[in-house]
Scaffold this motif. Structure first.
Motif, PDB file in Angstrom:
ATOM      1  N   THR A   1       0.830  -1.209   0.000  1.00 16.60           N
ATOM      2  CA  THR A   1       0.000   0.000   0.000  1.00 16.60           C
ATOM      3  C   THR A   1       0.861   1.254   0.000  1.00 16.60           C
ATOM      4  N   GLN A   2       1.906   1.258   0.828  1.00 17.05           N
ATOM      5  CA  GLN A   2       2.804   2.415   0.877  1.00 17.05           C
ATOM      6  C   GLN A   2       3.455   2.664  -0.483  1.00 17.05           C
ATOM      7  N   GLN A   3       3.908   1.599  -1.125  1.00 18.14           N
ATOM      8  CA  GLN A   3       4.559   1.728  -2.429  1.00 18.14           C
ATOM      9  C   GLN A   3       3.578   2.235  -3.487  1.00 18.14           C
ATOM     10  N   LEU A   4       2.363   1.725  -3.469  1.00 20.20           N
ATOM     11  CA  LEU A   4       1.360   2.151  -4.443  1.00 20.20           C
ATOM     12  C   LEU A   4       0.984   3.617  -4.242  1.00 20.20           C
ATOM     13  N   LYS A   5       0.801   4.013  -3.011  1.00 21.67           N
ATOM     14  CA  LYS A   5       0.437   5.404  -2.725  1.00 21.67           C
ATOM     15  C   LYS A   5       1.583   6.343  -3.075  1.00 21.67           C
TER      16      LYS A   5
END
Length: 516
Positions: free
Chosen positions: A483-487
């Motif tokens: 999620t962190q990488q996608l955001k």
């Protein structure tokens, strides 16, 4: 006439001697990219044992390159061609550049027939070297930087960087000074020169557009061998110009259509393979023949020691008819194939020969991904200070090539495919997925089903056993990291047709309601 010939030969010899002296300072680079070649479509085993598929194919020059260089067993691309090619040319992860599916015509995209989800507004026009182009990713292309630093940059074969009638569709706009065969086409209409590469009088067929190959039309030859001949002529030109060369040898093979290459097919018919599979195996051997001819060229021109070769595929192997066998079995032991974020769709055969650095016959298990080639190639070229308009996600592989024992298991690699590769005809393994790998663990987020799947690739390369329920902490950890990488990269997610809202990020499933 004899005196003239001798004088010409003497002059040419002088040119080549000067050229070789110059090339000792800066390495030549050949990036040999195959289209749709699966991890197992070779007589070289990229697993810990030989498989039935390895026994089917005949790729002696891949074997030769492995004997002389390093074989990578954990090399990755993206699941479809254009996203991988844009990552190579920009150093960007697909979640950031948002060219998340294959491109074709300007402003047009494949749309799934799914009743629940629809695709986001992705960059259907591909890469652009200039700002302000609609639905395109603006970036500083790799060949442009190489050209600026003295390289003779050659694009030979499939380009497929941008949609038809966009600036990125022409490789000459991206920093290549020579283009043979490259356009917006994602595959050939025909590999057969005698069939005019699929041209039909009075009808425009994008896949039949093969710039720079007119002299071969209507002759009995095969596209793979024609491109190889043109590549060698282009390398001749680079030597005459006393420039190091970057050859992007991007074959259309082994993509459909499976035209018969009569140089090689008899071997496979004699093995008892049905004709479509025999034609496919012949395509693979023809590609391998091209690799051997380029290696021979380097030896004949005394360029081997100063030329780095990379062998790579752009996505997993095609795993549906007319390939032999049941769908999604062609990349065994890997699950799935082209279009999927399971291993069969993204794990690739990769070899690097860097004489004086790579250990002949060695094997490297460090995992890497397509965008890593951008900083790696620039480091090979000795280009240390460069500016790009884009954020580069790739990491140089040079440390791992110089120190084969070096390992990084903390790195996280991300894939994002908020699309449907074929428009809804091949099932959910080929659509609506995002994934992350860190160390031996891989998490797949099935967006349509709202399900998290966890696999231990060291113990389960087949991705047959979802262990998310058995390892809830690791599942949570990777879902948060994904999620962190996608955001961070402002990644796109599919949209619900009923509401127009995006599918939630994977960490939303950690409320206790996730489907494990």
């Amino acid at each position: 006439m004899k005196k003239v010939y001798l004088l010409t030969a003497w002059l040419l010899g002088g040119y080549f001697l000067k050229a070789r002296a110059q090339l000792k300072k800066t390495p030549n680079i050949i990036f040999f990219l195959v289209d749709d070649m699966g991890w197992q479509d070779t007589s070289v085993p990229f697993w810990d044992s030989i498989t039935p598929a390895n026994r089917k194919f005949h790729t002696p020059n891949m074997e030769r390159l492995c004997r002389e260089g390093t074989k990578f067993t954990n090399a990755y691309a993206h699941s479809v061609c254009t996203p991988s090619r844009v990552s190579l040319m920009t150093g960007m992860n697909v979640a950031r550049h948002k060219v998340s599916n294959w491109t074709s015509l300007k402003n047009k995209a494949v749309d799934g027939a799914d009743s629940l989800l629809t695709i986001p507004n992705w960059n259907v026009n591909g890469i652009s070297p200039i700002p302000g182009q609609e639905r395109s990713v603006y970036a500083t292309p790799l060949p442009e930087l190489l050209k600026q630093h003295g390289y003779y940059t050659i694009q030979c074969g499939k380009a497929h960087f941008g949609a038809y009638q966009t600036v990125g569709a022409d490789p000459l706009n991206l920093g290549f000074v020579k283009n043979v065969g490259g356009s917006a086409a994602g595959h050939p209409a025909s590999y057969l020169a005698e069939d005019d590469f699929g041209r039909v009088p009075g009808k425009f067929i994008l896949q039949a557009e093969m710039p720079g190959l007119d002299k071969y039309r209507k002759h009995h030859s095969f596209l793979t061998e024609d491109l190889t001949q043109e590549a060698m002529l282009a390398m001749d030109t680079a030597q005459m110009k006393q420039q190091p060369f970057f050859l992007y040898m991007a074959h259309y093979a082994v993509h459909l259509p499976y035209n018969v290459d009569d140089r090689f097919i008899q071997r496979y018919l004699d093995m008892g393979l049905p004709k479509p599979e025999a034609a496919y195996a012949a395509l693979v051997e023809g590609m391998d023949q091209s690799l051997g001819e380029l290696m021979d060229y380097l030896e004949q021109h005394h360029l081997t020691n100063n030329t780095i070769i990379v062998f790579m595929s752009d996505n997993g192997g095609f795993s549906h008819p007319p390939r032999q066998g049941a769908p999604n079995t062609q990349n065994y032991p890997l699950r799935g194939g082209k279009g999927s974020l399971y291993e069969g769709g993204v794990r690739e055969p990769m070899i690097v020969r860097w004489n004086g650095v790579t250990v002949p016959g060695s094997v490297n298990s460090q995992y890497m991904i397509m965008e890593d080639f951008y900083p790696t190639i620039l480091e090979w070229a000795g280009i240390k200070s460069y500016k790009t308009v884009q954020t580069v996600d790739g990491r140089s592989m040079v440390p791992f090539l110089k120190n084969p024992a070096l390992r990084d298991t903390t790195r996280a690699m991300v894939w994002n495919f908020p699309n449907d590769w074929t428009g809804g005809s091949l099932g959910d393994d080929n659509a609506w997925l995002t994934a992350i790998r860190q160390g031996k663990w891989k998490l797949v987020y099935c967006e349509k089903q709202q399900r998290l799947e966890l696999y231990n690739l060291e113990e389960d390369i087949r991705e047959a056993h979802n262990v998310a329920a058995a390892y809830p902490q690791k599942t949570r950890e990777l879902a948060v990291l994904l999620t962190q990488q996608l955001k961070q990269r402002q990644a796109q997610m599919p949209l619900y047709k009923a509401t127009g809202k995006p599918v939630p990020y994977p960490d939303v499933l950690l409320s206790g309601k996730q489907k494990l």
